[in-house]
Design a protein around this motif. Sequence first.
Motif, PDB file in Angstrom:
ATOM      1  N   GLN A 131      -0.152  14.545 -24.006  1.00  0.00           N
ATOM      2  CA  GLN A 131      -1.061  14.374 -22.867  1.00  0.00           C
ATOM      3  C   GLN A 131      -0.564  15.272 -21.753  1.00  0.00           C
ATOM      4  O   GLN A 131       0.634  15.274 -21.434  1.00  0.00           O
ATOM      5  CB  GLN A 131      -1.068  12.913 -22.419  1.00  0.00           C
ATOM      6  CG  GLN A 131      -1.689  11.996 -23.461  1.00  0.00           C
ATOM      7  CD  GLN A 131      -1.478  10.531 -23.126  1.00  0.00           C
ATOM      8  OE1 GLN A 131      -0.350  10.045 -23.133  1.00  0.00           O
ATOM      9  NE2 GLN A 131      -2.553   9.827 -22.833  1.00  0.00           N
TER      10      GLN A 131
ATOM     11  N   LYS B 233       1.157  12.359 -29.948  1.00  0.00           N
ATOM     12  CA  LYS B 233       0.127  12.485 -28.930  1.00  0.00           C
ATOM     13  C   LYS B 233       0.684  13.263 -27.750  1.00  0.00           C
ATOM     14  O   LYS B 233       1.682  12.876 -27.154  1.00  0.00           O
ATOM     15  CB  LYS B 233      -0.347  11.098 -28.468  1.00  0.00           C
ATOM     16  CG  LYS B 233      -1.341  11.198 -27.325  1.00  0.00           C
ATOM     17  CD  LYS B 233      -1.989   9.874 -26.979  1.00  0.00           C
ATOM     18  CE  LYS B 233      -3.007   9.420 -27.980  1.00  0.00           C
ATOM     19  NZ  LYS B 233      -4.195  10.283 -28.056  1.00  0.00           N
TER      20      LYS B 233
ATOM     21  N   ASP C  97      -3.890  15.746 -30.330  1.00  0.00           N
ATOM     22  CA  ASP C  97      -3.246  14.897 -31.329  1.00  0.00           C
ATOM     23  C   ASP C  97      -2.894  15.739 -32.542  1.00  0.00           C
ATOM     24  O   ASP C  97      -3.759  16.425 -33.089  1.00  0.00           O
ATOM     25  CB  ASP C  97      -4.194  13.768 -31.773  1.00  0.00           C
ATOM     26  CG  ASP C  97      -4.542  12.835 -30.633  1.00  0.00           C
ATOM     27  OD1 ASP C  97      -3.613  12.361 -29.962  1.00  0.00           O
ATOM     28  OD2 ASP C  97      -5.741  12.593 -30.398  1.00  0.00           O
TER      29      ASP C  97
ATOM     30  N   ASP D 267       1.543   1.830 -22.209  1.00  0.00           N
ATOM     31  CA  ASP D 267       2.019   2.936 -21.361  1.00  0.00           C
ATOM     32  C   ASP D 267       0.921   3.427 -20.425  1.00  0.00           C
ATOM     33  O   ASP D 267       1.157   3.726 -19.261  1.00  0.00           O
ATOM     34  CB  ASP D 267       2.439   4.130 -22.231  1.00  0.00           C
ATOM     35  CG  ASP D 267       3.841   3.970 -22.802  1.00  0.00           C
ATOM     36  OD1 ASP D 267       4.479   2.946 -22.511  1.00  0.00           O
ATOM     37  OD2 ASP D 267       4.271   4.865 -23.540  1.00  0.00           O
ATOM     38  N   MET D 268      -0.291   3.537 -20.971  1.00  0.00           N
ATOM     39  CA  MET D 268      -1.405   4.058 -20.170  1.00  0.00           C
ATOM     40  C   MET D 268      -1.787   3.073 -19.069  1.00  0.00           C
ATOM     41  O   MET D 268      -2.281   3.459 -18.020  1.00  0.00           O
ATOM     42  CB  MET D 268      -2.637   4.305 -21.057  1.00  0.00           C
ATOM     43  CG  MET D 268      -2.509   5.474 -21.993  1.00  0.00           C
ATOM     44  SD  MET D 268      -2.477   7.048 -21.114  1.00  0.00           S
ATOM     45  CE  MET D 268      -4.164   7.136 -20.488  1.00  0.00           C
TER      46      MET D 268
ATOM     47  N   ASN E  30       4.061  11.479 -26.614  1.00  0.00           N
ATOM     48  CA  ASN E  30       4.137  10.035 -26.916  1.00  0.00           C
ATOM     49  C   ASN E  30       4.662   9.270 -25.713  1.00  0.00           C
ATOM     50  O   ASN E  30       5.545   8.428 -25.829  1.00  0.00           O
ATOM     51  CB  ASN E  30       5.048   9.781 -28.123  1.00  0.00           C
ATOM     52  CG  ASN E  30       4.487  10.386 -29.378  1.00  0.00           C
ATOM     53  OD1 ASN E  30       3.277  10.541 -29.506  1.00  0.00           O
ATOM     54  ND2 ASN E  30       5.360  10.743 -30.308  1.00  0.00           N
ATOM     55  N   ASN E  31       4.172   9.589 -24.559  1.00  0.00           N
ATOM     56  CA  ASN E  31       4.712   8.995 -23.350  1.00  0.00           C
ATOM     57  C   ASN E  31       3.625   8.858 -22.279  1.00  0.00           C
ATOM     58  O   ASN E  31       3.568   9.627 -21.316  1.00  0.00           O
ATOM     59  CB  ASN E  31       5.876   9.861 -22.851  1.00  0.00           C
ATOM     60  CG  ASN E  31       6.711   9.147 -21.802  1.00  0.00           C
ATOM     61  OD1 ASN E  31       6.199   8.324 -21.050  1.00  0.00           O
ATOM     62  ND2 ASN E  31       7.982   9.465 -21.753  1.00  0.00           N
ATOM     63  N   GLY E  32       2.771   7.859 -22.484  1.00  0.00           N
ATOM     64  CA  GLY E  32       1.689   7.625 -21.540  1.00  0.00           C
ATOM     65  C   GLY E  32       2.173   7.342 -20.130  1.00  0.00           C
ATOM     66  O   GLY E  32       1.500   7.668 -19.157  1.00  0.00           O
ATOM     67  N   LYS E  33       3.362   6.770 -20.029  1.00  0.00           N
ATOM     68  CA  LYS E  33       3.871   6.449 -18.696  1.00  0.00           C
ATOM     69  C   LYS E  33       4.110   7.711 -17.874  1.00  0.00           C
ATOM     70  O   LYS E  33       3.756   7.777 -16.701  1.00  0.00           O
ATOM     71  CB  LYS E  33       5.193   5.694 -18.805  1.00  0.00           C
ATOM     72  CG  LYS E  33       5.037   4.242 -19.120  1.00  0.00           C
ATOM     73  CD  LYS E  33       6.386   3.562 -19.055  1.00  0.00           C
ATOM     74  CE  LYS E  33       6.319   2.270 -19.840  1.00  0.00           C
ATOM     75  NZ  LYS E  33       7.596   1.623 -19.997  1.00  0.00           N
TER      76      LYS E  33
ATOM     77  N   PHE F  97       1.073   1.455 -15.175  1.00  0.00           N
ATOM     78  CA  PHE F  97       1.142   1.858 -13.757  1.00  0.00           C
ATOM     79  C   PHE F  97      -0.220   2.047 -13.115  1.00  0.00           C
ATOM     80  O   PHE F  97      -0.337   2.598 -12.040  1.00  0.00           O
ATOM     81  CB  PHE F  97       1.946   3.150 -13.626  1.00  0.00           C
ATOM     82  CG  PHE F  97       3.330   3.047 -14.194  1.00  0.00           C
ATOM     83  CD1 PHE F  97       4.081   1.899 -14.018  1.00  0.00           C
ATOM     84  CD2 PHE F  97       3.872   4.103 -14.902  1.00  0.00           C
ATOM     85  CE1 PHE F  97       5.358   1.803 -14.547  1.00  0.00           C
ATOM     86  CE2 PHE F  97       5.146   4.015 -15.437  1.00  0.00           C
ATOM     87  CZ  PHE F  97       5.903   2.863 -15.261  1.00  0.00           C
TER      88      PHE F  97
ATOM     89  N   GLU G  38      13.947   5.844 -26.807  1.00  0.00           N
ATOM     90  CA  GLU G  38      13.062   6.253 -27.884  1.00  0.00           C
ATOM     91  C   GLU G  38      13.334   7.678 -28.287  1.00  0.00           C
ATOM     92  O   GLU G  38      13.452   8.546 -27.437  1.00  0.00           O
ATOM     93  CB  GLU G  38      11.628   6.230 -27.371  1.00  0.00           C
ATOM     94  CG  GLU G  38      11.212   4.873 -26.980  1.00  0.00           C
ATOM     95  CD  GLU G  38       9.739   4.745 -27.182  1.00  0.00           C
ATOM     96  OE1 GLU G  38       9.220   5.429 -28.073  1.00  0.00           O
ATOM     97  OE2 GLU G  38       9.137   3.979 -26.449  1.00  0.00           O
TER      98      GLU G  38
ATOM     99  N   TYR H 126       2.746  10.494 -18.267  1.00  0.00           N
ATOM    100  CA  TYR H 126       1.440  11.091 -18.003  1.00  0.00           C
ATOM    101  C   TYR H 126       0.762  10.408 -16.800  1.00  0.00           C
ATOM    102  O   TYR H 126       0.279  11.074 -15.879  1.00  0.00           O
ATOM    103  CB  TYR H 126       0.608  10.969 -19.274  1.00  0.00           C
ATOM    104  CG  TYR H 126      -0.842  11.295 -19.130  1.00  0.00           C
ATOM    105  CD1 TYR H 126      -1.261  12.606 -18.956  1.00  0.00           C
ATOM    106  CD2 TYR H 126      -1.810  10.298 -19.184  1.00  0.00           C
ATOM    107  CE1 TYR H 126      -2.598  12.917 -18.839  1.00  0.00           C
ATOM    108  CE2 TYR H 126      -3.149  10.592 -19.078  1.00  0.00           C
ATOM    109  CZ  TYR H 126      -3.538  11.901 -18.903  1.00  0.00           C
ATOM    110  OH  TYR H 126      -4.865  12.188 -18.776  1.00  0.00           O
TER     111      TYR H 126
END
Lengths: 413, 102
Positions: free
Chosen positions: A337, A335, A330, B69-70, A377-380, B73, A356, A382
Amino acid sequence: MLETANQICVVIGASHAGVNFAFNLRKEGWQGAIILYDVDPNTPYHRPPLSKSYIVNGDLNSNLLKPLESYQKENITLELGKKVTSINRALKTISIENETDQKYDKLVIATGAIALIPQINGIKEATNLFAMRTAADAIAIKNAIDTSSEKRVVIIGGGYIGLETAASLKKIGAKVIVLERESRVLERVTAPLMSEYFMDLHQENGVKILIKKNVISIKNEGSFNTVFCDDNTYFEADIVIVGVGIRVNAELAKNADLEIENGIKVNQFAQTNDKNIYAIGDCTLHYNPHYDKFIRLESVQNAVDQSKVAAASICGKNLIYDTIPWFWSDQYDVKLQMVGLSNGYNEVLLRKEATENTSFSVWYFKNEELLAVDAINNGKAYVLGTRFIKGKQKINKSKLVDVSIPMKPTSFL
Amino acid sequence: MAKITFITSDNETITLEGTSGSVMELAVNNNVKGIDGDCGGVCSCATCHVHVAPEDFAKTGGPEELENDMLEFDDLTNEYSRLSCQLQISEALDGIVLKVAK
Ligand SMILES: Cc1cc2nc3c(=O)[nH]c(=O)nc-3n(C[C@H](O)[C@H](O)[C@H](O)COP(=O)(O)OP(=O)(O)OC[C@H]3O[C@@H](n4cnc5c(N)ncnc54)[C@H](O)[C@@H]3O)c2cc1C
Ligand code: FES
């Protein structure tokens, strides 16, 4: 169930690996004694916040791996402020500084690593020079900043620790310069476009990052230091922070004739070449089945997952270490990941989300194989990256970079 | 103060009282099985995934963007999923029931 009631399991190192191991060992049904030793006198704490939120909030107590009562509840003995000096494999004992020897039936080495302090002229004489590895380091840095009027900070090293520390110190009003020897930051771990992104991010936030700056000497000038580079430039600093990497704590293992190779070598059960001795966490060189090679990692994921494997193995279960490595960082409001190991990649694809402007992901391939993903900034990205890597999923690369296709599990097949 | 009930995958019911910090911390501090909190609560590991009891979902509300987002899926996600590190303990959560997702 194994008969363990009269056995003693000793752990050297009470940090992410050692503490998680101790609690996992109880969960797995170990009935005997569990004794954790650490030279660090503080109740075991999370390290990642030290360079991140700790510098800004300054509260170590909200940062404990487990509250003190938990150790009592699980009957785990904490021996803090005690240094282990040797392992005697023949007698199955360890020696502790100023204490009598301790017997073990099973021994777990979780000694991690220490910050590397490079041999630079004058470094020993420098004032307010710190590493960033322990709670004591973070507290000392914070105190030095709070009491300095000028707050000029030079950070040597543009890796994660250096960059995170830079971002945090900036937040509390320091003037920060980062000196990086290589031609880009995060060179060891990311693709050039990520390095560029982080360079820009820091510059935008008022932290100066200078590359190709090889520090060769430091001169103390009373209340401040001057840091000299080999291109004849120099920088004045009230506080100097060294973040140039780590050295694995493998001496105990080495002196006990355990197999060492860039870390303590362990098999898929986290077991060393002595069947009663395990090693876990940053200090190990271990086999990763997915990438089919021996690796050493410095991450919470690795420490935690190896602790599970070792605990299961000691309690007679065959759990093997088979995880895709993951890591986060961070900095400011960003963020990062990461999942997977990018070493050996020959193609990098960038996917910038259409909706975005602060969110993107970097996909590392070796030919058709997805090796790793860095997500900003993209948890998806990840989460999907993790799934694709695990499943050795073949990716349609042109769909991946087409941002008109929304990110969904089936989008890139 | 809030009373929070966890139901683990072994169907063990654990009710805990918390005054501050996150729900994940409360669970980790009391060794609730299936909540590991590996990343320390920064929304990076999803080892703190819970399903809020439907009747309590109004009390927690839904996830913010990064948390969403986490979760989106994850195989274990349902419409009541939350990462418990993102739930701050307050009176508002008093009495809620959480099913540990793992
Ligand atoms: C500032 C900072 C930020 C980080 N950020 C992240 C992050 O964002 N994400 C991430 O995944 N990882 C991060 N890491 C890395 C992560 O903290 C480490 O991978 C993790 O701490 C490794 O745990 P470990 O138990 O293997 O080793 P360590 O944490 O190094 O612990 C080893 C312990 O052994 C003790 N010890 C060593 N020798 C002896 C001896 N002879 N006798 C007694 N005790 C001994 C030491 O005192 C120490 O407490 C960060 C690390 C630091 C320092
Ligand atoms: S503790 Fe890691 S995501 Fe909640």
